[in-house]
Structures are given as structure tokens and as C-alpha cells.
Design an enzyme around this catalytic site. Structure first.
Site, mmCIF file in Angstrom:
data_model
loop_
_atom_site.group_PDB
_atom_site.id
_atom_site.type_symbol
_atom_site.label_atom_id
_atom_site.label_comp_id
_atom_site.label_asym_id
_atom_site.label_seq_id
_atom_site.Cartn_x
_atom_site.Cartn_y
_atom_site.Cartn_z
ATOM 1 N N ALA A 139 2.162 -5.178 6.892
ATOM 2 C CA ALA A 139 2.890 -6.159 7.705
ATOM 3 C C ALA A 139 2.213 -7.516 7.811
ATOM 4 O O ALA A 139 2.858 -8.507 8.146
ATOM 5 C CB ALA A 139 3.152 -5.581 9.097
ATOM 6 N N GLY A 196 1.014 -9.121 5.321
ATOM 7 C CA GLY A 196 1.109 -9.774 4.020
ATOM 8 C C GLY A 196 1.987 -11.016 4.029
ATOM 9 O O GLY A 196 2.697 -11.312 4.997
ATOM 10 N N ARG A 235 -3.832 -2.141 8.542
ATOM 11 C CA ARG A 235 -5.090 -1.407 8.399
ATOM 12 C C ARG A 235 -5.823 -1.264 9.731
ATOM 13 O O ARG A 235 -6.398 -0.232 10.014
ATOM 14 C CB ARG A 235 -6.016 -2.147 7.418
ATOM 15 C CG ARG A 235 -5.772 -1.757 5.979
ATOM 16 C CD ARG A 235 -6.861 -2.329 5.078
ATOM 17 N NE ARG A 235 -6.297 -2.636 3.774
ATOM 18 C CZ ARG A 235 -6.743 -3.584 2.978
ATOM 19 N NH1 ARG A 235 -7.736 -4.348 3.356
ATOM 20 N NH2 ARG A 235 -6.199 -3.792 1.798
ATOM 21 N N LEU A 239 -3.047 2.733 2.697
ATOM 22 C CA LEU A 239 -2.264 3.073 1.504
ATOM 23 C C LEU A 239 -2.726 4.367 0.841
ATOM 24 O O LEU A 239 -1.916 5.113 0.300
ATOM 25 C CB LEU A 239 -2.377 1.939 0.473
ATOM 26 C CG LEU A 239 -1.413 0.762 0.594
ATOM 27 C CD1 LEU A 239 -1.755 -0.284 -0.437
ATOM 28 C CD2 LEU A 239 0.031 1.216 0.438
ATOM 29 N N TYR A 291 8.791 -7.553 -17.090
ATOM 30 C CA TYR A 291 8.173 -8.051 -18.332
ATOM 31 C C TYR A 291 6.687 -8.273 -18.091
ATOM 32 O O TYR A 291 6.244 -8.476 -16.953
ATOM 33 C CB TYR A 291 8.831 -9.355 -18.791
ATOM 34 C CG TYR A 291 8.413 -10.564 -17.996
ATOM 35 C CD1 TYR A 291 7.442 -11.433 -18.485
ATOM 36 C CD2 TYR A 291 8.958 -10.823 -16.746
ATOM 37 C CE1 TYR A 291 7.034 -12.522 -17.755
ATOM 38 C CE2 TYR A 291 8.556 -11.912 -16.000
ATOM 39 C CZ TYR A 291 7.597 -12.763 -16.496
ATOM 40 O OH TYR A 291 7.176 -13.839 -15.764
ATOM 41 N N LYS A 347 2.170 -2.885 -11.111
ATOM 42 C CA LYS A 347 3.506 -3.014 -10.516
ATOM 43 C C LYS A 347 4.528 -2.153 -11.261
ATOM 44 O O LYS A 347 5.440 -1.594 -10.654
ATOM 45 C CB LYS A 347 3.955 -4.481 -10.521
ATOM 46 C CG LYS A 347 3.093 -5.406 -9.697
ATOM 47 C CD LYS A 347 2.928 -4.975 -8.248
ATOM 48 C CE LYS A 347 4.176 -5.186 -7.418
ATOM 49 N NZ LYS A 347 3.928 -4.928 -5.971
ATOM 50 N N VAL A 376 5.866 -15.952 -5.948
ATOM 51 C CA VAL A 376 6.343 -16.321 -4.612
ATOM 52 C C VAL A 376 5.572 -17.534 -4.111
ATOM 53 O O VAL A 376 4.337 -17.545 -4.091
ATOM 54 C CB VAL A 376 6.180 -15.141 -3.633
ATOM 55 C CG1 VAL A 376 6.721 -15.515 -2.259
ATOM 56 C CG2 VAL A 376 6.896 -13.901 -4.166
#
Length: 355
Positions: free
Chosen positions: A17, A19, A41, A70, A138, A172, A199
């Protein structure tokens, strides 16, 4: 496309959260009146959580923190209890790592498995939205030669990245495949994937650390004043990525993968846009480095910029097709100038970049 339906009677979970993308997603959820279970965390780290806390003070929603890891099995059980929608945004975004397996692959793949296996055990969950990446579609611009048409689409998968070449992209890809494997082995909840390109835009936390902030800082602090390579990329505003998650979570008809990318552009254009807005106060690069020079010195300046990456990306045509996100999630993308100027202005305002 049907419109999002916000049923705030049940809480929703956001992993990672604190991030970059998650911050704006939490903001939107709180604005709509949701109770947000924020998996972090360390819930006692008030300094790191102060930006999220400030959002909660100014919105109608509620924010509750849950300690989670995680890689710790079962650590999302309490946070997920009672939630109908799970947003799994937690995953490392860093390029220069010492041990790709330990620093990238395991957090991405095992973290996804951990969260989705918990969804299997939590009866309230109806939908899981996973933040993947165009990196799962890709690996290099040169991959475009292998696909039909002149743009990458949601039908494409990254088949060229590995532990030794583009390990972030490889992580990813493995994580998203893991998500699909788990989702397709059950039929109680459905999976929707968001695949953002690079982003950009301001952070809820102005001191956020990510490759995005590092790149924009280097464009304006003199690091790249000698010039930039013609490295072609997709770019998307962080606020638009948050909106894509909202649509993916609460639009009943949403399904599958969604390339979430506003513009196909390149490093020189990013520099030109910044210069047009901020003038010559900052040493923005104004020349394109020859590919031969980048190939020669790039790996010496940045160990993650290998000659294979340079060969397969610099000056190589690239593009992604964002039409599905517009059509099925109802996205309208902010201008590239808005994303860049808002982000760089934030770096100025908080003293991250000085003239």
C-alpha cells in the site's frame, strides 16, 4: 463497457500500500468511501505511513493497516478477511540488483502465489486485480519483429527475457503467469490484470524511490546533459493507472489483461517536453546520443545497460496498443506534458532537484 459499481459495504485489500501506484489507488478507494485494508511491511512506521494517513483524514473512507510480507506464507490472511476485491500491487521495481533470483524473481513470483493462494482460502473474495506490467508483454523493442501488426497487444507474451537478460521483465512475466495458473485452477473469484508501461507523474509520497523518479530526476539534474539515447518506451500517468485499477476492480464485465499506456514516446521527447515547460533553468539534454556511442560507453556508466539491451532497444521501433483499456475500462489518458510537468514540479518543490 459497463460502468464501475462501487459497493462499499465490504472492505478491499491493497498489497504494497505504500507503493507509487498503490498510493493513488488507496486515495481513489478512500474517496469513494471504501474501507481499505492496507497491507504493509511495518504498520508501526508512522513516518512511512504519514502520506497515506493524510489521505484518510480528508476522505470519507477508512484506512486499516495490516502487517504482511510477500514471502511469508499466510501473512495476508488477516488483511484479506472479509474483502471482496483484492488489489495486488506489491512487487519490486528496480533494475540494478545483485541477485536477480532473490531480489526480483522470488518477491514477484512467490509474492503473487502467496496472495492468490490466500484468495483461494478467503471465501469473501470475488475478484483479484494484479498489477503486472507491459514487461510481461514484451522484453525488448526488437520483439516487435516477432508479432503480428506494428504494435504489441494483450495477446503477446514476453518470451525473450531471462535471469541474465532483462531480469526485471522476466520477473513480471513469471509473476503474471503464476497468477493466471492459480486463477484458472479455481472458479470462485476472477482475475483481472493491469499491464502499465513506464509509470510517471507525482507521487503521494514526494520522496518515493523508483526507477521512474530516478529517470526524471536524471533528465533534469545534469546527469544526462550530454544527451540521451533514442530509447523508445511507453509512458502512462500514475493517476491513470490508479483509475485503471478502479475500473478493473469494480466493472463487472472487465476481464483479462489490459495494456495501460498513454503514449508511445522516447527519451529525447521526454526531455523536449520538460524543456518546453521549465525552460533552460535546468540542464535538460538537448541532443540524441549516437547508438554506436551508447553501445560503447553505456555499459561502463551503468552495469544494467548491457550491449544486448542497447542493440535490441536503442533506435528500434516500438509501440503498444492501448485501445482495450480505453474501450473496456473507459480510460481517458492525461497528456504526457501534464504527467511530466507535475512530476518534475514535485521534485522541485521538495528539493529533490535544484536549479
Amino acid at each position: 463497457m459497463s460502468n464501475p459499481t462501487y459497493d462499499t459495504s465490504a472492505p478491499v485489500l491493497v498489497t504494497g500500500a505504500t507503493g507509487y501506484v498503490a498510493g493513488w489507488l488507496v486515495k481513489r478507494l478512500l474517496e469513494e468511501g471504501f474501507t481499505v485494508h492496507a497491507a504493509v511491511r511495518d504498520p508501526s512506521n508512522t513516518e512511512k505511513l504519514k502520506y497515506l494517513n493524510a489521505l484518510a483524514e480528508n476522505t470519507s473512507g477508512q484506512l486499516q493497516y495490516f502487517q504482511s510480507d510477500l514471502l511469508a506464507l499466510g501473512s495476508y490472511a488477516e488483511a484479506m478477511e472479509g474483502c471482496t476485491v483484492v488489489f495486488h500491487t506489491a512487487s519490486p521495481f528496480t533494475i540494478a540488483v545483485d541477485d536477480p533470483q532473490k531480489d526480483l524473481i522470488e518477491p514477484a513470483q512467490l509474492g503473487t502465489r502467496n496472495v492468490l493462494e490466500q484468495a483461494n482460502q478467503t471465501n469473501s473474495v470475488q475478484r483479484v486485480v494484479v498489477t503486472s506490467s507491459c514487461a510481461a508483454i514484451y522484453g525488448d523493442s526488437a520483439d516487435l519483429e516477432q508479432v503480428e501488426g506494428d504494435l504489441f497487444t494483450e495477446a503477446d507474451w514476453n518470451t525473450t527475457s531471462s535471469l541474465t537478460h532483462q531480469p526485471y521483465s522476466y520477473s513480471k512475466t513469471l509473476a503474471e503467469k503464476e497468477a493466471w495458473d492459480i486463477a484458472q485452477a479455481q472458479n470462485r473469484w476472477d482475475l483481472v490484470i493491469i499491464n502499465p508501461s513506464l509509470v510517471l507523474g507525482p507521487g503521494i509520497n514526494p520522496f518515493a524511490t523508483s526507477e521512474s523518479f530516478a529517470l526524471i530526476k536524471q533528465l533534469g539534474d545534469g546527469t544526462m546533459k550530454m544527451g540521451v539515447p533514442d530509447y523508445q518506451i511507453g509512458v502512462v500517468d500514475v493517476r491513470d493507472v490508479a483509475e485503471a485499477h478502479m475500473a478493473a476492480g469494480f466493472t463487472p464485465s472487465a476481464q483479462g489483461r489490459h495494456i495501460t499506456s498513454g503514449y508511445n514516446t522516447n527519451f529525447p521527447k521526454l526531455a523536449d517536453i520538460l524543456r518546453a515547460h521549465f525552460g533552460d533553468t535546468y540542464p535538460f539534454p538537448n541532443s540524441i546520443l549516437p547508438k554506436a556511442l551508447v553501445w560503447l560507453v553505456g555499459p561502463l556508466l551503468d552495469s544494467s545497460m548491457t550491449r544486448k539491451i542497447i542493440a535490441r532497444n536503442v533506435g528500434v521501433p516500438f509501440g503498444v496498443d492501448n485501445s482495450k483499456s480505453i474501450r473496456e475500462l473507459g480510460l481517458t489518458y492525461r497528456s504526457l506534458a501534464t504527467s511530466l510537468s507535475d512530476m518534475f514540479q514535485q521534485l522541485i518543490d521538495y528539493g529533490v532537484v535544484t536549479s
